[in-house]
Design an enzyme around this catalytic site. Structure first.
Site, PDB file in Angstrom:
ATOM      1  N   GLU A   1       1.036  -0.971   0.435  1.00  0.00           N
ATOM      2  CA  GLU A   1       0.483  -0.047  -0.265  1.00  0.00           C
ATOM      3  C   GLU A   1       1.182   1.158  -0.035  1.00  0.00           C
ATOM      4  OE1 GLU A   1      -2.890   0.438   0.079  1.00  0.00           O
ATOM      5  OE2 GLU A   1      -3.486  -1.831  -1.145  1.00  0.00           O
TER       6      GLU A   1
ATOM      7  N   CYS B   1     -12.102   2.126 -14.700  1.00  0.00           N
ATOM      8  CA  CYS B   1     -12.355   3.744 -14.803  1.00  0.00           C
ATOM      9  C   CYS B   1     -10.870   4.624 -14.686  1.00  0.00           C
ATOM     10  CB  CYS B   1     -13.017   4.106 -13.221  1.00  0.00           C
ATOM     11  SG  CYS B   1     -13.491   5.656 -13.045  1.00  0.00           S
TER      12      CYS B   1
ATOM     13  N   CYS C   1     -16.266   1.902 -19.621  1.00  0.00           N
ATOM     14  CA  CYS C   1     -17.791   2.414 -19.770  1.00  0.00           C
ATOM     15  C   CYS C   1     -18.527   1.157 -19.901  1.00  0.00           C
ATOM     16  CB  CYS C   1     -18.469   3.841 -19.809  1.00  0.00           C
ATOM     17  SG  CYS C   1     -17.472   4.814 -18.817  1.00  0.00           S
TER      18      CYS C   1
ATOM     19  N   CYS D   1     -18.424  -1.408 -17.094  1.00  0.00           N
ATOM     20  CA  CYS D   1     -18.046  -1.143 -16.335  1.00  0.00           C
ATOM     21  C   CYS D   1     -19.474  -1.651 -15.235  1.00  0.00           C
ATOM     22  CB  CYS D   1     -17.758   0.478 -16.305  1.00  0.00           C
ATOM     23  SG  CYS D   1     -17.911   0.645 -14.359  1.00  0.00           S
TER      24      CYS D   1
ATOM     25  N   CYS E   1     -24.286   5.470 -13.342  1.00  0.00           N
ATOM     26  CA  CYS E   1     -22.705   6.681 -13.458  1.00  0.00           C
ATOM     27  C   CYS E   1     -23.304   7.510 -14.301  1.00  0.00           C
ATOM     28  CB  CYS E   1     -21.527   5.842 -14.075  1.00  0.00           C
ATOM     29  SG  CYS E   1     -20.531   7.434 -14.475  1.00  0.00           S
TER      30      CYS E   1
HETATM   31  S1  SF4 Z   1     -19.040   4.093 -16.143  1.00  0.00           S
HETATM   32 FE1  SF4 Z   1     -18.525   5.771 -15.005  1.00  0.00          FE
HETATM   33  S2  SF4 Z   1     -17.156   4.626 -12.844  1.00  0.00           S
HETATM   34 FE2  SF4 Z   1     -17.637   2.881 -15.011  1.00  0.00          FE
HETATM   35  S3  SF4 Z   1     -15.824   3.939 -15.746  1.00  0.00           S
HETATM   36 FE3  SF4 Z   1     -16.569   4.965 -16.717  1.00  0.00          FE
HETATM   37  S4  SF4 Z   1     -16.675   6.630 -16.047  1.00  0.00           S
HETATM   38 FE4  SF4 Z   1     -16.052   4.977 -14.617  1.00  0.00          FE
END
Ligand code: SF4
Length: 350
Positions: A34, A189, A196, A199, A205
């Protein structure tokens, strides 16, 4: 499906589970990873991490080491205060926690170099405790998901992000969730071109819905970086040796070894005579090397100095010594100093 469940389901299938610190995980291994991962990408960290663990396999080994050895294994990773704090924290654990990593949030937070997010991440990943985290990846995901205006370094924005981080951290599966949201930020992201379409958060989002992914999080307000200048003296002799000196513990490259420095315009031969006790045979100025810190640029003018006869038996102290460039000593050098040492060794062979 709620936010955390979406991320956990995605993580089960796509998360990274083969990182070195995920193998035989212990609080010590998680902690070192970390700290190294602050400001540094996973791919850069992995070889450093493996070498560091090979040399300092546990808290006691790290606490026993000299600071020079610790900085040697950190050389090139940058932000050297991290290494000094790691070393000091290991010594505190030996003294106050029976050479074990403490399990209480307050005890962890009291260690040098560990802030709120890092403490939460270590305790969640190593012991499964419920703590929110807010590293750079999580800030990016939350800023985009909620379209939060304002630079995350501002306290008003930071407060809001912490509230959201707390809200979404599940009571159960804290370790998996912590790893999952960090992975999502690092692999989907991403800063530019977030993925996206794959995602798990894409339906809710706001940044994606409004096509404003590039607007969040907004960058730190730009400040003009000042330029500082220094002249580094690569004082060398015909025995493959060069003069190095230890930098003060505080300040840039604290505790690392470097070349003696003079201000631009100061006379090289005067410094060599008065401070190092040597006459000068010959000098050669190399092109300026720029090193950029977070707050300023440092323009380094390297000047190779071929030492003539010693005028006195000893240098004036100040932590200086003749360093043999073929030596295997474990010393920490800042990245530009290490590069100049390499160039000097090649130059001498010509
Ligand atoms: S949908 Fe939103 S959270 Fe997901 S990768 Fe795209 S910008 Fe990032």
């Amino acid at each position: 499906m709620e936010f955390s469940k979406r991320i956990l389901t995605w993580y089960e299938q796509h998360g990274r589970k083969d990182l070195p610190w995920q193998q035989q995980p212990s609080a010590y291994r998680v902690w070192v990873s970390e700290i190294m991962l602050q400001q540094t990408q996973v791919a850069t960290v992995i070889p450093y991490y493996n070498r560091f663990m090979g040399r300092f396999p546990d808290i006691a080994a790290l606490a026993r080491a000299d600071q020079d050895q610790v900085l040697h294994y950190w050389s090139g990773l940058g932000y050297y205060a991290r290494a000094r704090h790691l070393h000091a924290a290991a010594q505190q654990m030996v003294e106050h926690h029976g050479s074990r990593f403490p399990e209480s949030y307050e005890d962890v937070l009291a260690l040098p170099g560990i802030g709120r997010s890092t403490a939460g991440a270590i305790l969640a990943l190593a012991f499964g405790q419920h703590h929110p985290i807010l590293d750079g990846n999580v800030k990016r995901v939350l800023s985009r998901y909620y379209s939060i205006e304002g630079w995350p370094g501002e306290s008003r924005v930071q407060k809001k992000l912490w509230q959201l981080a707390e809200l979404h951290t599940p009571d159960k599966q804290a370790a998996a969730y912590t790893q999952a949201i960090m992975d999502l930020g690092a692999t989907l992201c991403t800063r530019s071109n977030p993925a996206c379409n794959v995602c798990p958060l894409n339906h809710g989002c706001l940044a994606r819905i409004n096509g404003r992914q590039a607007d969040f999080p907004p960058p730190r307000p730009r400040k003009h970086k000042p330029v500082r200048e220094t002249t580094m003296l690569l004082l060398t002799n015909d025995r493959n040796e060069v003069v190095i000196e230890k930098r003060p513990a505080a300040g840039i490259w604290g505790g690392l070894w470097s070349f003696p420095e003079i201000s631009p315009g100061d006379a090289v031969d005067e410094w060599c005579r008065d401070a190092a006790g040597f006459s000068v045979n010959r000098t050669e100025q190399w092109p300026v090397v720029r090193h950029t810190f977070s707050h300023f640029h440092l323009d380094i003018t390297p000047v190779v100095v071929i030492a003539g006869i010693p005028l006195s038996r000893v240098m004036d102290g100040g932590g200086r010594l003749w360093y043999n460039m073929n030596s295997q000593d474990e010393l920490g050098f800042a990245a530009p100093v290490g590069k100049l040492l390499g160039r000097l060794a090649e130059w001498q062979e010509q």
